[in-house]
Write a protein that holds these residues in place. Structure first.
Motif, PDB file in Angstrom:
ATOM      1  N   LEU A 138      -8.402   2.615   6.615  1.00  0.00           N
ATOM      2  CA  LEU A 138      -7.344   1.749   6.080  1.00  0.00           C
ATOM      3  C   LEU A 138      -7.176   1.968   4.580  1.00  0.00           C
ATOM      4  O   LEU A 138      -8.134   1.942   3.819  1.00  0.00           O
TER       5      LEU A 138
ATOM      6  N   THR B  12      -5.406   0.177   1.458  1.00  0.00           N
ATOM      7  CA  THR B  12      -4.868  -1.152   1.192  1.00  0.00           C
ATOM      8  C   THR B  12      -5.049  -1.523  -0.269  1.00  0.00           C
ATOM      9  O   THR B  12      -5.914  -0.995  -0.963  1.00  0.00           O
ATOM     10  N   ASN B  13      -4.210  -2.444  -0.752  1.00  0.00           N
ATOM     11  CA  ASN B  13      -4.312  -2.923  -2.128  1.00  0.00           C
ATOM     12  C   ASN B  13      -5.384  -3.999  -2.256  1.00  0.00           C
ATOM     13  O   ASN B  13      -6.027  -4.375  -1.285  1.00  0.00           O
TER      14      ASN B  13
ATOM     15  N   ALA C 143      -5.277   0.683  -5.302  1.00  0.00           N
ATOM     16  CA  ALA C 143      -5.556   0.671  -3.866  1.00  0.00           C
ATOM     17  C   ALA C 143      -7.019   0.993  -3.606  1.00  0.00           C
ATOM     18  O   ALA C 143      -7.716   1.544  -4.460  1.00  0.00           O
TER      19      ALA C 143
ATOM     20  N   HIS D 173      -6.188  -7.885  -2.772  1.00  0.00           N
ATOM     21  CA  HIS D 173      -5.376  -9.016  -2.325  1.00  0.00           C
ATOM     22  C   HIS D 173      -5.757 -10.343  -2.972  1.00  0.00           C
ATOM     23  O   HIS D 173      -6.821 -10.492  -3.576  1.00  0.00           O
TER      24      HIS D 173
ATOM     25  N   VAL E 122      -9.180  -7.276   5.610  1.00  0.00           N
ATOM     26  CA  VAL E 122      -9.951  -6.149   5.088  1.00  0.00           C
ATOM     27  C   VAL E 122     -11.446  -6.414   5.191  1.00  0.00           C
ATOM     28  O   VAL E 122     -12.242  -5.479   5.365  1.00  0.00           O
TER      29      VAL E 122
ATOM     30  N   THR F 159       2.291 -12.863   6.360  1.00  0.00           N
ATOM     31  CA  THR F 159       1.361 -12.005   5.639  1.00  0.00           C
ATOM     32  C   THR F 159       0.786 -12.688   4.405  1.00  0.00           C
ATOM     33  O   THR F 159      -0.352 -12.428   4.024  1.00  0.00           O
TER      34      THR F 159
ATOM     35  N   GLY G 148      -1.781   0.381   4.761  1.00  0.00           N
ATOM     36  CA  GLY G 148      -1.487  -1.034   4.599  1.00  0.00           C
ATOM     37  C   GLY G 148      -1.860  -1.888   5.797  1.00  0.00           C
ATOM     38  O   GLY G 148      -1.958  -1.415   6.930  1.00  0.00           O
ATOM     39  N   THR G 149      -2.039  -3.167   5.509  1.00  0.00           N
ATOM     40  CA  THR G 149      -2.397  -4.127   6.556  1.00  0.00           C
ATOM     41  C   THR G 149      -1.268  -4.323   7.558  1.00  0.00           C
ATOM     42  O   THR G 149      -1.511  -4.665   8.711  1.00  0.00           O
ATOM     43  N   THR G 150      -0.007  -4.122   7.129  1.00  0.00           N
ATOM     44  CA  THR G 150       1.110  -4.311   8.057  1.00  0.00           C
ATOM     45  C   THR G 150       1.114  -3.232   9.139  1.00  0.00           C
ATOM     46  O   THR G 150       1.338  -3.522  10.309  1.00  0.00           O
TER      47      THR G 150
ATOM     48  N   LEU H 134      -4.869 -11.526   4.255  1.00  0.00           N
ATOM     49  CA  LEU H 134      -5.051 -10.103   3.971  1.00  0.00           C
ATOM     50  C   LEU H 134      -6.494  -9.815   3.564  1.00  0.00           C
ATOM     51  O   LEU H 134      -7.090  -8.819   3.984  1.00  0.00           O
TER      52      LEU H 134
ATOM     53  N   ALA I 292       0.839  -1.205   0.000  1.00  0.00           N
ATOM     54  CA  ALA I 292       0.000   0.000   0.000  1.00  0.00           C
ATOM     55  C   ALA I 292       0.872   1.253   0.000  1.00  0.00           C
ATOM     56  O   ALA I 292       0.497   2.288  -0.553  1.00  0.00           O
TER      57      ALA I 292
END
Length: 314
Positions: free
Chosen positions: A260, A262-263, A310, A265, A275, A177, A220-222, A271, A147
């Motif tokens: 959030l 995020t891309n 994203a 997935h 989301v 991940t 991003g999720t991280t 992931l 992301a």
């Protein structure tokens, strides 16, 4: 368009980014028998000792010596000794011939692009730059926090001019991940540990934002997993470091993150489940909402995965 993001965010927002840096974690080696083997470092145990994936690895035994090659295919002084094999099929190795394996990776390693990016000629020089975020600093990931790849120095500068505060945390992306979920019950899925760190300055910014009612946006999720892992353990976000196995799936109550970025997935991934949980916090309806968003993205020909588009969940 992503370049419009600064127009969507006001000074009441705090943007939290993951400043991890991708290391050249993929190497090529030969066994004493001459057989070629590919090595992917994914978790540092201690200095010069790592957990790795080997391909092919079925015939590799404890005590096997792997002679690492340089970018030209010649043997180097670096040799990896296989110490053990885990139940998951991963290998713990120690390095010989160097006092700093991490420091040697620029000479013997390459950026580990995702397997769905197929190139006959291997990685390209520009991947060293393109597969890093503009805020990458702390070396340790085997994959980019994707992301963050959307940001440019110009976008960050515009966000700061608009009064958006930015905090940096670190989560070194490992296998956890991306490993697919292969069990019927989600509670049985075991995440691999990933190392994280939140510094004093970032913890202060995040705590102040929560106290003042400002919205915390995870890039991003991280970044989200760092914040929610620390909050789950300590009740709030503090300056700390550690390892996390946090697996977020519906229903999940989020303690810190309000929005959030995020891309899109991969199917059956942790992931996608994260989301889905975030789309409807504390409920199970989020999956349906995310599936509708993905269907729209497919119709409009959005790009998926690491170098893709994203979505912004507010």
């Amino acid at each position: 368009m992503f370049a419009d993001l600064p127009k969507l965010l006001s000074r009441e927002k705090l943007l939290v980014v993951n400043n991890t840096k991708v290391i050249p974690a993929r190497m090529h080696a030969v066994k004493a028998s001459g057989g070629a083997i590919e090595i992917l470092l994914f978790e540092e145990v201690r200095r010069n000792e790592w957990w790795v994936m080997l391909k092919p690895g079925k015939r590799v035994r404890k005590g096997t010596m792997l002679h690492v090659l340089d970018h030209f295919g010649s043997k180097t002084s670096v040799v990896l000794e296989v110490l053990e094999k885990s139940e998951e099929g991963h290998y713990r190795v120690s390095s010989h011939g160097t006092g700093d394996l991490l420091g040697e990776l620029g000479r013997i390693g390459e950026v580990p692009l995702p397997p769905y990016i197929r190139r006959d000629e291997g990685t390209r020089p520009e991947d060293d730059e393109r597969y890093q975020t503009v805020f990458a600093q702390a070396a340790g990931s085997v994959a980019a926090p994707t992301a963050g790849l959307h940001f440019t120095p110009e976008i960050l500068e515009q966000l700061r001019k608009n009064g958006v505060e930015i905090a940096e945390v670190t989560l070194h992306v490992g296998l956890g991940t991306f490993s697919p979920v292969k069990v019927e019950s989600l509670a049985e899925h075991k995440m691999h540990e990933e190392r994280y760190e939140i510094g004093v300055e970032a913890a202060k910014k995040i705590a102040e934002a929560k106290r003042s009612g400002r919205r915390v946006i995870a890039v991003g999720t991280t970044s989200l997993r760092v914040l929610e892992s620390v909050a789950a353990k300590h009740g709030e976000v503090i300056a700390t470091s550690g390892k996390t196995r946090l697996f977020v799936y519906p229903p999940y109550d989020f303690k810190v993150v309000d929005a959030l970025l995020t891309n899109f997935h991969l199917p059956e991934s942790t992931l996608l489940m994260l989301v889905s949980a975030f789309a409807a916090p504390g409920k199970t309806e989020g999956r349906d909402l995310i599936m509708k968003a993905y269907a729209e993205a497919i119709r409009e020909r959005y790009r998926f995965f690491s170098y893709g588009d994203a979505m912004f969940i507010v």
